[in-house]
Write an enzyme that holds these catalytic residues in place. Sequence first.
Site, PDB file in Angstrom:
ATOM      1  N   LYS A   1       0.278   4.849   8.435  1.00  0.00           N
ATOM      2  CA  LYS A   1       0.956   5.202   7.175  1.00  0.00           C
ATOM      3  C   LYS A   1      -0.056   5.451   6.062  1.00  0.00           C
ATOM      4  O   LYS A   1       0.030   6.440   5.320  1.00  0.00           O
ATOM      5  CB  LYS A   1       1.942   4.060   6.825  1.00  0.00           C
ATOM      6  CG  LYS A   1       2.582   4.064   5.470  1.00  0.00           C
ATOM      7  CD  LYS A   1       1.873   3.166   4.462  1.00  0.00           C
ATOM      8  CE  LYS A   1       1.814   1.714   4.844  1.00  0.00           C
ATOM      9  NZ  LYS A   1       1.081   0.883   3.886  1.00  0.00           N
TER      10      LYS A   1
ATOM     11  N   LYS B   1      -6.470   2.917  -2.574  1.00  0.00           N
ATOM     12  CA  LYS B   1      -6.215   2.148  -1.339  1.00  0.00           C
ATOM     13  C   LYS B   1      -6.114   3.079  -0.131  1.00  0.00           C
ATOM     14  O   LYS B   1      -6.623   2.771   0.953  1.00  0.00           O
ATOM     15  CB  LYS B   1      -4.929   1.343  -1.516  1.00  0.00           C
ATOM     16  CG  LYS B   1      -4.441   0.630  -0.278  1.00  0.00           C
ATOM     17  CD  LYS B   1      -5.336  -0.517   0.131  1.00  0.00           C
ATOM     18  CE  LYS B   1      -4.923  -1.037   1.507  1.00  0.00           C
ATOM     19  NZ  LYS B   1      -5.751  -2.136   1.954  1.00  0.00           N
TER      20      LYS B   1
ATOM     21  N   SER C   1       0.891  -1.170   0.000  1.00  0.00           N
ATOM     22  CA  SER C   1       0.000   0.000   0.000  1.00  0.00           C
ATOM     23  C   SER C   1       0.928   1.218   0.000  1.00  0.00           C
ATOM     24  O   SER C   1       1.374   1.669   1.050  1.00  0.00           O
ATOM     25  CB  SER C   1      -0.894   0.014   1.246  1.00  0.00           C
ATOM     26  OG  SER C   1      -1.691  -1.144   1.288  1.00  0.00           O
TER      27      SER C   1
HETATM   28  P1  NDP Z   1       4.441  -6.792   7.732  1.00  0.00           P
HETATM   29  O1  NDP Z   1       5.015  -5.754   8.610  1.00  0.00           O
HETATM   30  O2  NDP Z   1       3.880  -8.052   8.342  1.00  0.00           O
HETATM   31  O3  NDP Z   1       5.530  -7.284   6.647  1.00  0.00           O
HETATM   32  C1  NDP Z   1       6.285  -6.390   5.909  1.00  0.00           C
HETATM   33  C2  NDP Z   1       7.272  -7.156   5.071  1.00  0.00           C
HETATM   34  O4  NDP Z   1       8.109  -6.214   4.393  1.00  0.00           O
HETATM   35  C3  NDP Z   1       8.195  -8.061   5.887  1.00  0.00           C
HETATM   36  O5  NDP Z   1       8.510  -9.207   5.130  1.00  0.00           O
HETATM   37  C4  NDP Z   1       9.442  -7.176   6.043  1.00  0.00           C
HETATM   38  O6  NDP Z   1      10.616  -7.920   6.238  1.00  0.00           O
HETATM   39  C5  NDP Z   1       9.469  -6.486   4.691  1.00  0.00           C
HETATM   40  N1  NDP Z   1      10.175  -5.201   4.749  1.00  0.00           N
HETATM   41  C6  NDP Z   1       9.793  -4.098   5.408  1.00  0.00           C
HETATM   42  N2  NDP Z   1      10.680  -3.110   5.226  1.00  0.00           N
HETATM   43  C7  NDP Z   1      11.650  -3.608   4.438  1.00  0.00           C
HETATM   44  C8  NDP Z   1      12.840  -3.078   3.890  1.00  0.00           C
HETATM   45  N3  NDP Z   1      13.230  -1.813   4.125  1.00  0.00           N
HETATM   46  N4  NDP Z   1      13.580  -3.874   3.118  1.00  0.00           N
HETATM   47  C9  NDP Z   1      13.198  -5.120   2.894  1.00  0.00           C
HETATM   48  N5  NDP Z   1      12.103  -5.695   3.382  1.00  0.00           N
HETATM   49  C10 NDP Z   1      11.327  -4.945   4.142  1.00  0.00           C
HETATM   50  O7  NDP Z   1       3.360  -6.064   6.832  1.00  0.00           O
HETATM   51  P2  NDP Z   1       2.102  -6.676   6.057  1.00  0.00           P
HETATM   52  O8  NDP Z   1       2.485  -7.934   5.381  1.00  0.00           O
HETATM   53  O9  NDP Z   1       0.931  -6.657   6.968  1.00  0.00           O
HETATM   54  O10 NDP Z   1       1.860  -5.505   4.983  1.00  0.00           O
HETATM   55  C11 NDP Z   1       2.621  -5.387   3.798  1.00  0.00           C
HETATM   56  C12 NDP Z   1       1.941  -4.308   2.929  1.00  0.00           C
HETATM   57  O11 NDP Z   1       0.612  -4.718   2.642  1.00  0.00           O
HETATM   58  C13 NDP Z   1       1.842  -2.946   3.654  1.00  0.00           C
HETATM   59  O12 NDP Z   1       2.001  -1.906   2.737  1.00  0.00           O
HETATM   60  C14 NDP Z   1       0.428  -2.976   4.217  1.00  0.00           C
HETATM   61  O13 NDP Z   1      -0.064  -1.663   4.417  1.00  0.00           O
HETATM   62  C15 NDP Z   1      -0.309  -3.757   3.150  1.00  0.00           C
HETATM   63  N6  NDP Z   1      -1.522  -4.460   3.578  1.00  0.00           N
HETATM   64  C16 NDP Z   1      -1.558  -5.258   4.713  1.00  0.00           C
HETATM   65  C17 NDP Z   1      -2.729  -5.892   5.092  1.00  0.00           C
HETATM   66  C18 NDP Z   1      -2.845  -6.777   6.307  1.00  0.00           C
HETATM   67  O14 NDP Z   1      -3.968  -7.196   6.637  1.00  0.00           O
HETATM   68  N7  NDP Z   1      -1.745  -7.133   6.997  1.00  0.00           N
HETATM   69  C19 NDP Z   1      -3.973  -5.701   4.314  1.00  0.00           C
HETATM   70  C20 NDP Z   1      -3.800  -4.945   3.097  1.00  0.00           C
HETATM   71  C21 NDP Z   1      -2.627  -4.329   2.783  1.00  0.00           C
HETATM   72  P3  NDP Z   1      11.105  -8.254   7.734  1.00  0.00           P
HETATM   73  O15 NDP Z   1      10.049  -9.111   8.349  1.00  0.00           O
HETATM   74  O16 NDP Z   1      12.409  -8.939   7.539  1.00  0.00           O
HETATM   75  O17 NDP Z   1      11.214  -6.924   8.418  1.00  0.00           O
END
Ligand code: NDP
Length: 279
Positions: free
Chosen positions: A223, A154, A79
């Site tokens: 965010k 979104k 997102s």
């Molecule tokens: P999480 O915090 O669970 O996961 C984020 C992922 O991104 C992790 O694998 C993390 O790795 C990786 N990551 C974050 N920052 C970095 C970076 N700088 N470099 C490399 N890898 C990075 O988030 P979600 O899975 O919940 O959400 C992901 C996206 O989807 C977001 O934009 C969120 O707003 C969106 N979203 C989420 C929903 C939900 O229900 N959870 C619903 C709809 C959209 P690591 O674990 O190693 O830090």
Amino acid sequence: MHVGFLGLGAIGAPMAAHLARRGPLTVWNRTAARAAEVAATDVVITCLSTSTDVAGLLEGADGILAGLRPGALFLDCTSGDPASSRRIAARLAERGVAFADAPVSGGTNGAEAGVLTIMVGSDPETFARARPVLAAFGKRIEHVGPVGAGDALKAVNNALLAVNILALGEGLCALVKAGVPPRLGLEVLNASSGRSFVSEVLVPERVLTGAWPRTFRLALLDKDVGIATGLLAETGVPGPVIELAASLLSQARATLGETADYLDPIRLTERAAGVEIRG
Ligand code: NDP
């Protein structure tokens, strides 16, 4: 078609699992060598926390930009924010890589069931290529405009979600204090014009039961609402309601921390009111 997936978080992991059932998939776990492997695929999908993280992954130290294959497709399911997506799309176009912002809605349950709603911003040709790939975990997949349009939609969706969470928490606390049993109050609201996804699904499943699962971080909703206030400013639309929601969410995030869930602000309202919404 070989797909590479970066970002195995709460929602990314179940999305990647669907892709793995359909064909060759390489996933990334922050190991630099592995990132190069993922970058060399036909379709690269990212689902990181923010657009800044996606830009860093592409252009930072050990960035994967140079390793992307000309002719490849880059789908960002983060997102994200529209301006960043437009900038990333321009950088990728210099390397002959097509980009679409493709944020998702439907939560971790929707991701596990493979029925996410996906809002795609891209040119029409890129959308035509993206659609069959996104169908692995999406049900309603809409081309909503040029690059950045998916992110904008979104952000507005999640701003509405935030407003509903905050307002319903306040309203239900007041009803409890006024002597209305919360389950009955919700049932009547859900047969009336004040109902929403929050009142029909989230509060009954998570608040009334006291289950409070952690599926979507409050930090990420904060965010998203910040992206929505940026969109209001950019488009010159007055937005006091969404701005207030953004401010309340930022305060809640500062109080509750980076791992809190997006429904936890209701607990702050409960605490301030001295009641609990259970039943
Ligand atoms: P999480 O915090 O669970 O996961 C984020 C992922 O991104 C992790 O694998 C993390 O790795 C990786 N990551 C974050 N920052 C970095 C970076 N700088 N470099 C490399 N890898 C990075 O988030 P979600 O899975 O919940 O959400 C992901 C996206 O989807 C977001 O934009 C969120 O707003 C969106 N979203 C989420 C929903 C939900 O229900 N959870 C619903 C709809 C959209 P690591 O674990 O190693 O830090």
